[in-house]
Design a protein around this motif. Structure first.
Motif, mmCIF file in Angstrom:
data_model
loop_
_atom_site.group_PDB
_atom_site.id
_atom_site.type_symbol
_atom_site.label_atom_id
_atom_site.label_comp_id
_atom_site.label_asym_id
_atom_site.label_seq_id
_atom_site.Cartn_x
_atom_site.Cartn_y
_atom_site.Cartn_z
ATOM 1 N N THR A 140 77.858 35.663 63.759
ATOM 2 C CA THR A 140 77.259 36.409 62.656
ATOM 3 C C THR A 140 75.742 36.414 62.756
ATOM 4 O OG1 THR A 140 79.071 35.549 61.287
ATOM 5 C CG2 THR A 140 77.314 36.737 60.162
ATOM 6 N N TYR A 141 75.173 35.280 63.142
ATOM 7 C CA TYR A 141 73.723 35.137 63.250
ATOM 8 C C TYR A 141 73.383 34.423 64.561
ATOM 9 C CZ TYR A 141 74.815 35.113 58.214
ATOM 10 O OH TYR A 141 75.354 35.365 56.975
ATOM 11 N N ALA A 142 72.123 34.578 64.982
ATOM 12 C CA ALA A 142 71.639 33.852 66.159
ATOM 13 C C ALA A 142 70.169 33.524 65.961
ATOM 14 C CB ALA A 142 71.825 34.672 67.434
ATOM 15 N N CYS A 143 69.733 32.467 66.618
ATOM 16 C CA CYS A 143 68.340 32.037 66.459
ATOM 17 C C CYS A 143 67.966 31.116 67.609
ATOM 18 C CB CYS A 143 68.177 31.304 65.119
ATOM 19 S SG CYS A 143 66.480 30.802 64.739
ATOM 20 N N ILE A 144 66.696 31.093 67.947
ATOM 21 C CA ILE A 144 66.156 30.122 68.892
ATOM 22 C C ILE A 144 65.357 29.090 68.106
ATOM 23 C CG2 ILE A 144 64.533 29.750 70.791
ATOM 24 C CD1 ILE A 144 65.321 32.570 71.782
ATOM 25 N N THR A 145 65.718 27.842 68.265
ATOM 26 C CA THR A 145 65.038 26.739 67.578
ATOM 27 C C THR A 145 64.117 26.038 68.562
ATOM 28 O OG1 THR A 145 67.000 26.414 66.196
ATOM 29 C CG2 THR A 145 65.357 24.646 66.213
ATOM 30 N N THR B 264 68.044 36.338 63.757
ATOM 31 C CA THR B 264 68.615 37.647 63.438
ATOM 32 C C THR B 264 68.750 37.854 61.940
ATOM 33 O OG1 THR B 264 70.850 36.736 63.638
ATOM 34 C CG2 THR B 264 69.900 37.770 65.602
ATOM 35 N N ASP B 265 68.611 36.788 61.180
ATOM 36 C CA ASP B 265 68.763 36.878 59.728
ATOM 37 C C ASP B 265 68.080 35.660 59.112
ATOM 38 O OD1 ASP B 265 70.447 36.188 57.102
ATOM 39 O OD2 ASP B 265 70.715 38.320 57.495
ATOM 40 N N GLU B 266 67.690 35.762 57.851
ATOM 41 C CA GLU B 266 67.036 34.635 57.195
ATOM 42 C C GLU B 266 67.965 33.428 57.081
ATOM 43 O OE1 GLU B 266 67.887 36.019 52.564
ATOM 44 O OE2 GLU B 266 65.864 36.116 53.394
ATOM 45 N N VAL B 267 69.274 33.640 57.143
ATOM 46 C CA VAL B 267 70.218 32.527 57.101
ATOM 47 C C VAL B 267 69.996 31.590 58.284
ATOM 48 C CG1 VAL B 267 72.655 31.882 57.263
ATOM 49 C CG2 VAL B 267 71.969 33.776 55.790
ATOM 50 N N LEU C 162 69.175 27.678 71.849
ATOM 51 C CA LEU C 162 69.689 28.935 71.295
ATOM 52 C C LEU C 162 70.984 28.620 70.561
ATOM 53 C CD1 LEU C 162 70.000 32.103 71.104
ATOM 54 C CD2 LEU C 162 71.235 31.935 73.271
ATOM 55 N N THR C 163 71.106 29.103 69.309
ATOM 56 C CA THR C 163 72.306 28.819 68.526
ATOM 57 C C THR C 163 72.929 30.099 67.993
ATOM 58 O OG1 THR C 163 71.448 26.658 67.846
ATOM 59 C CG2 THR C 163 73.236 27.574 66.542
ATOM 60 N N LEU C 164 74.254 30.165 68.099
ATOM 61 C CA LEU C 164 75.039 31.221 67.475
ATOM 62 C C LEU C 164 75.748 30.620 66.263
ATOM 63 C CD1 LEU C 164 76.702 32.765 70.660
ATOM 64 C CD2 LEU C 164 74.591 33.484 69.544
ATOM 65 N N HIS C 165 75.695 31.310 65.137
ATOM 66 C CA HIS C 165 76.345 30.854 63.913
ATOM 67 C C HIS C 165 77.407 31.868 63.499
ATOM 68 C CE1 HIS C 165 73.177 27.841 63.279
ATOM 69 N NE2 HIS C 165 72.286 28.792 63.475
ATOM 70 N N SER C 166 78.449 31.385 62.822
ATOM 71 C CA SER C 166 79.500 32.267 62.337
ATOM 72 C C SER C 166 79.876 31.891 60.904
ATOM 73 C CB SER C 166 80.740 32.179 63.226
ATOM 74 O OG SER C 166 81.779 32.997 62.708
ATOM 75 N N VAL C 167 80.297 32.875 60.131
ATOM 76 C CA VAL C 167 80.789 32.614 58.783
ATOM 77 C C VAL C 167 82.261 32.233 58.817
ATOM 78 C CG1 VAL C 167 79.093 34.143 57.720
ATOM 79 C CG2 VAL C 167 81.316 35.066 58.421
ATOM 80 N N GLU C 168 82.857 32.216 60.008
ATOM 81 C CA GLU C 168 84.261 31.848 60.172
ATOM 82 C C GLU C 168 84.369 30.506 60.892
ATOM 83 O OE1 GLU C 168 86.151 34.875 62.410
ATOM 84 O OE2 GLU C 168 85.498 36.519 61.120
#
Length: 235
Positions: free
Chosen positions: A48-53, A66-69, A137-143
């Motif tokens: 659902t979302y992705a981000c580099i930390t 990709t989103d504020e979440v 790099l992290t991928l997040h999901s609402v599932e």
């Protein structure tokens, strides 16, 4: 693998090849990383979302979320100083959270993430780790249970591309710093050559000897000499 995913891979591989060994601006790097996180989330259908930390000198920051979440999750990890993104960057290994409702690692972070975001699963990929900076790099999901082995493999590919881009950015900054250092040393040599009637080699030998005697870096010593000879103007 779907044809769409192959097309995504080819596009990003082409961009990475363009980045390697080329003078790349910060804006180009930022644009590339934003496209990469968006592409990673799109390529992994369950993401659902992705981000580099990035953690630099202990400070956690988010790149190309990709989103504020996704950014909020980094803020929560910074607050508690633990979490999957930090774990992946620190340990340099893939860290997967299959279900935020049952995972018992980092309980304070997990509790806040569950209450403040809809995320229920994540997978983090290490990018790099140096003396005072590291990233993931992290991928997040609402599932829950969103990331199977195929998803992890796709994520690894995008992580490798992100690492290459960020290493290119690091090389660019290191090159700029090296040029600045060389210029400062050149100015210091010029001062010594004029003041003591030395040639260039003798001036550098003097800088090197004083550096060894005082245990100072040559560039730091040169910077002080330049400042003393040309003090900054005061308004």
């Amino acid at each position: 693998m779907a044809n769409q995913n192959r097309a995504v891979y080819r596009a990003f591989a082409s961009q990475v090849r363009q980045l390697q060994g080329v003078d790349v601006s910060d804006a180009a790097i930022d644009s590339f990383l934003s496209a990469l996180t968006a592409g990673a989330a799109a390529a992994v259908g369950t993401a659902t979302y992705a981000c580099i930390t990035v953690v630099e000198n202990g400070v956690v920051s988010s790149l190309a979320p990709t989103d504020e979440v996704a950014g909020r999750l980094d803020e929560l990890q910074a607050k508690h100083d633990v979490g999957p993104c930090l774990e992946s960057a620190w340990r340099q290994r893939v860290v997967r959270v299959d279900d935020y409702d049952t995972d018992d690692r980092w309980p304070d972070y997990i509790s806040d993430a569950r209450m403040q975001t809809p995320v229920r699963a994540s997978v983090s990929f290490p990018l790099f780790r140096e003396s005072d900076v590291m990233g993931a790099l992290t991928l997040h999901s609402v599932e829950a249970d969103a990331f199977d082995p195929d998803a992890v493999q796709i994520g690894r590919t995008f992580a490798a591309q992100a690492a290459l881009a960020m290493q290119s950015d690091t090389r660019q900054h290191q090159f700029s710093e090296a040029l600045a250092s060389r210029d400062t040393i050149g100015q210091a040599k010029g001062i010594l050559m004029e003041r003591y009637d030395l040639d260039a080699d003798q001036a550098f030998a003097m800088l090197r000897q004083v550096s060894q005697d005082t245990n100072d870096k040559i560039v730091d010593l040169a910077a002080r000499l330049v400042t003393l000879d040309h003090p900054p103007r005061t308004s």
